[in-house]
Design an enzyme around this catalytic site. Structure first.
Site, short mmCIF file in Angstrom:
data_model
loop_
_atom_site.label_atom_id
_atom_site.label_comp_id
_atom_site.label_asym_id
_atom_site.label_seq_id
_atom_site.Cartn_x
_atom_site.Cartn_y
_atom_site.Cartn_z
CG ASN A 186 11.16 -14.42 -0.16
OD1 ASN A 186 11.84 -14.25 0.85
ND2 ASN A 186 9.85 -14.19 -0.19
CG HIS B 133 -3.73 -6.29 0.05
ND1 HIS B 133 -2.69 -7.06 0.52
CD2 HIS B 133 -4.68 -7.16 -0.39
CE1 HIS B 133 -2.99 -8.35 0.38
NE2 HIS B 133 -4.18 -8.44 -0.19
CB VAL C 40 -0.93 0.00 1.25
CG1 VAL C 40 -1.86 -1.21 1.23
CG2 VAL C 40 -0.14 0.04 2.55
C1 BJW Z 1 12.52 -10.15 0.81
C2 BJW Z 1 13.41 -9.16 1.14
C3 BJW Z 1 14.23 -8.69 0.12
C4 BJW Z 1 12.32 -9.59 2.92
N1 BJW Z 1 14.11 -9.21 -1.10
N2 BJW Z 1 12.43 -10.65 -0.41
C5 BJW Z 1 -7.52 -19.65 6.01
C6 BJW Z 1 -6.96 -20.09 4.82
C7 BJW Z 1 -6.89 -19.27 3.70
C8 BJW Z 1 -7.37 -17.97 3.75
C9 BJW Z 1 -7.92 -17.52 4.94
C10 BJW Z 1 -8.02 -18.35 6.04
N3 BJW Z 1 -8.58 -17.63 7.05
C11 BJW Z 1 -8.85 -16.39 6.60
C12 BJW Z 1 -8.47 -16.31 5.31
C13 BJW Z 1 -8.57 -15.14 4.43
C14 BJW Z 1 -7.51 -14.09 4.72
C15 BJW Z 1 -6.14 -14.76 4.76
O1 BJW Z 1 -5.50 -14.96 3.76
N4 BJW Z 1 -5.64 -15.08 5.95
C16 BJW Z 1 -4.38 -15.81 6.13
C17 BJW Z 1 -3.40 -14.98 6.92
C18 BJW Z 1 -4.69 -17.13 6.77
N5 BJW Z 1 -7.60 -13.13 3.65
C19 BJW Z 1 -8.47 -12.13 3.67
O2 BJW Z 1 -9.19 -11.92 4.63
C20 BJW Z 1 -8.52 -11.27 2.43
N6 BJW Z 1 -9.86 -11.11 2.02
C21 BJW Z 1 -10.62 -12.16 1.66
O3 BJW Z 1 -10.20 -13.30 1.65
O4 BJW Z 1 -11.89 -11.82 1.31
C22 BJW Z 1 -12.85 -12.87 1.23
C23 BJW Z 1 -13.53 -12.96 2.58
C24 BJW Z 1 -14.51 -12.07 2.90
C25 BJW Z 1 -15.15 -12.16 4.12
C26 BJW Z 1 -14.74 -13.13 5.04
C27 BJW Z 1 -13.70 -14.00 4.73
C28 BJW Z 1 -13.09 -13.92 3.47
C29 BJW Z 1 -7.98 -9.88 2.69
C30 BJW Z 1 -6.53 -9.89 3.02
C31 BJW Z 1 -6.06 -8.47 3.36
C32 BJW Z 1 -4.62 -8.43 3.80
N7 BJW Z 1 -4.35 -7.14 4.31
C33 BJW Z 1 -2.98 -6.80 4.71
C34 BJW Z 1 -3.01 -5.36 5.27
C35 BJW Z 1 -3.16 -4.35 4.14
C36 BJW Z 1 -3.12 -2.96 4.61
C37 BJW Z 1 -1.82 -2.59 5.25
O5 BJW Z 1 -0.75 -2.64 4.60
O6 BJW Z 1 -1.86 -2.25 6.42
O7 BJW Z 1 -2.10 -6.88 3.58
S1 BJW Z 1 -2.24 -7.94 5.86
C38 BJW Z 1 -0.61 -7.87 5.19
O8 BJW Z 1 -0.24 -9.15 4.60
C39 BJW Z 1 -0.72 -6.88 4.01
C40 BJW Z 1 0.15 -7.54 2.98
O9 BJW Z 1 -0.15 -7.04 1.70
C41 BJW Z 1 -0.16 -9.00 3.17
C42 BJW Z 1 0.87 -9.93 2.60
O10 BJW Z 1 2.10 -9.80 3.25
P1 BJW Z 1 3.45 -9.88 2.39
O11 BJW Z 1 3.53 -8.75 1.46
O12 BJW Z 1 3.62 -11.23 1.84
O13 BJW Z 1 4.56 -9.58 3.53
P2 BJW Z 1 5.26 -10.56 4.57
O14 BJW Z 1 5.84 -9.72 5.65
O15 BJW Z 1 4.36 -11.66 4.98
O16 BJW Z 1 6.45 -11.24 3.73
C43 BJW Z 1 7.57 -10.49 3.27
C44 BJW Z 1 8.44 -11.43 2.46
O17 BJW Z 1 9.51 -10.68 1.93
C45 BJW Z 1 9.07 -12.57 3.28
O18 BJW Z 1 8.86 -13.79 2.61
C46 BJW Z 1 10.56 -12.21 3.31
O19 BJW Z 1 11.39 -13.37 3.33
C47 BJW Z 1 10.70 -11.44 2.04
N8 BJW Z 1 11.80 -10.46 2.01
N9 BJW Z 1 13.25 -8.87 2.51
C48 BJW Z 1 13.19 -10.21 -1.30
N10 BJW Z 1 15.15 -7.72 0.36
#
Ligand code: BJW
Ligand code: ZN
Length: 248
Positions: free
Chosen positions: A211, A117, A101
Site C-alpha cells: 500500500n 463485491h 467491481v
Molecule cells: C494504493 C495505491 C497504489 C492508493 N498502490 N495502494 C461496524 C464494524 C464492522 C463492520 C460494520 C460496522 N457497521 C457496518 C458494518 C458492515 C459493513 C462495513 O464494513 N462497514 C464499515 C465501513 C464500517 N459491511 C457491509 O455492510 C458488507 N456486508 C455485510 O457486512 O453483510 C452482513 C450484514 C448484513 C445486513 C446488515 C448488516 C451486515 C457489505 C460491504 C459492501 C461494500 N461495498 C462497496 C461498494 C461496492 C460497489 C461499488 O464499487 O460501487 O465496496 S463500498 C467500497 O469499499 C467498495 C470497496 O470494494 C470497499 C473497500 O474499499 P477499498 O477497496 O479498500 O478502497 P479504499 O478507497 O478504501 O482504499 C484504497 C487503498 O488503496 C488505500 O489504502 C490507499 O492508500 C491505497 N492505494 N493508491 C497501492 N497505487
C-alpha cells in the site's frame, strides 16, 4: 526493497491468496473510494453504496455508476494487474480475491478470480431479479426499468447486503489454506473482506501488505511494503522468477 524472506516464502508456497482493493486500479486512473481523491461530488461511499440511497435517489446513484462504468471502459489494466497474472502462472493454487467491481483483473488475464463485491458491468431488476448484463442499457442516462416496472440496479454489493455466498466461501477457503497472503491497495475498513487477512494470519500464512501508506491492517502483517502496487508487484515477480531459475 523486496525481502529475501518473502521470495523464499513464495518459492516454497503450495498456495497463495491475494486480496485487492481500489488501490490496485488507482494507477490505471480509477479513483479510490476513500482519501482526498476518493470522493465523488463530495459524497462518501457510505452515502451512495446502499440500497436506501438507491431508493431515495435512484438518479444520483445511477449517475455515479454510469460515471464509473464509462471511466472503466476508457482505462486499461496496469503493471500491478499484469504482475498478478504472472504470479498466478508461477505459483500453485493461486486465488485472486478482489473487492473491485471494475473487471480490470479479468481484462489483464487473471483466471481464478473471486469477486466479493459484484461486477459493475452487470445489472438486475430489484423487483423480479431479471438480469440485464448489457452495458449499453447500463449507460442509459436515466435509471432503466425492467419489463415488470421494477428499477434496474447494478449487480454490486452495497452496505448492509450480504456478499455472494459462493464467492465468500471461496475467499474464506483460500485465506484459510494459503501459505502466503497479500493484501494489496485496500484500506481494510470494509468488512467482511477486511477479515480475510486476519483469517489467513490465524491459519499460519505469511501476510504481506502492499500500500502507499499504512492501514488499519498493517499492525498484524508480517511484512508491510510501502509503495505503489504497479511498481512493487512487478519487482516481486522478477525476484521470484530469478529464485525459481536458480532452483533448476
Ligand atoms: C494504493 C495505491 C497504489 C492508493 N498502490 N495502494 C461496524 C464494524 C464492522 C463492520 C460494520 C460496522 N457497521 C457496518 C458494518 C458492515 C459493513 C462495513 O464494513 N462497514 C464499515 C465501513 C464500517 N459491511 C457491509 O455492510 C458488507 N456486508 C455485510 O457486512 O453483510 C452482513 C450484514 C448484513 C445486513 C446488515 C448488516 C451486515 C457489505 C460491504 C459492501 C461494500 N461495498 C462497496 C461498494 C461496492 C460497489 C461499488 O464499487 O460501487 O465496496 S463500498 C467500497 O469499499 C467498495 C470497496 O470494494 C470497499 C473497500 O474499499 P477499498 O477497496 O479498500 O478502497 P479504499 O478507497 O478504501 O482504499 C484504497 C487503498 O488503496 C488505500 O489504502 C490507499 O492508500 C491505497 N492505494 N493508491 C497501492 N497505487
Ligand atoms: Zn423485473
Amino acid at each position: 526493497m523486496i525481502s529475501e524472506k518473502l521470495v523464499q516464502k513464495l518459492k516454497n508456497a503450495k498456495s497463495v491468496a491475494v486480496l485487492t482493493g481500489a488501490g490496485i486500479s488507482a494507477e490505471s486512473g480509477v479513483p479510490t473510494f476513500r482519501g482526498s481523491e476518493g470522493l465523488w461530488k463530495k459524497f462518501k461511499p457510505e452515502e451512495l453504496a446502499t440500497f436506501d440511497a438507491f431508493i431515495r435517489n435512484p438518479e444520483l446513484v445511477w449517475e455515479w455508476y454510469n460515471y464509473r462504468r464509462k471511466l472503466i471502459q476508457e482505462v486499461k489494466p496496469n503493471p500491478g494487474h499484469y504482475a498478478l497474472v504472472e504470479l498466478e502462472n508461477l505459483v500453485p493454487n493461486f486465488t485472486l480475491i478482489t473487492q473491485n467491481v471494475d473487471n480490470l483483473h479479468r481484462r489483464a488475464g487473471s483466471r481464478n478470480i473471486v469477486e466479493l463485491h459484484g461486477n459493475i458491468e452487470k445489472n438486475y431488476c430489484i423487483k423480479c431479479g431479471k438480469r440485464y448484463d448489457d452495458v449499453n442499457l447500463a449507460l442509459e442516462m436515466k435509471v432503466p426499468k425492467c419489463d415488470c416496472g421494477g428499477l434496474i440496479r447494478p449487480d454490486v454489493v452495497w452496505f448492509g447486503e450480504l456478499l455472494p455466498v459462493d464467492q465468500w466461501e471461496k475467499a474464506e477457503e483460500a485465506a484459510s489454506n494459503c501459505d502466503v497472503f497479500f493484501s494489496i491497495g485496500t484500506s481494510g475498513v470494509v468488512y467482511p473482506a477486511a477479515s480475510l487477512p486476519q483469517i489467513a494470519k490465524r491459519n499460519g500464512a505469511y501476510t504481506v501488505e502492499i500500500n502507499i501508506e499504512r492501514t488499519d491492517l498493517s499492525w498484524f502483517m508480517d511484512e508491510v511494503i510501502i509503495g505503489k502496487s504497479g511498481e512493487i508487484l512487478p519487482e516481486i515477480v522478477k525476484k521470484l522468477k530469478e529464485a525459481l531459475a536458480q532452483k533448476s
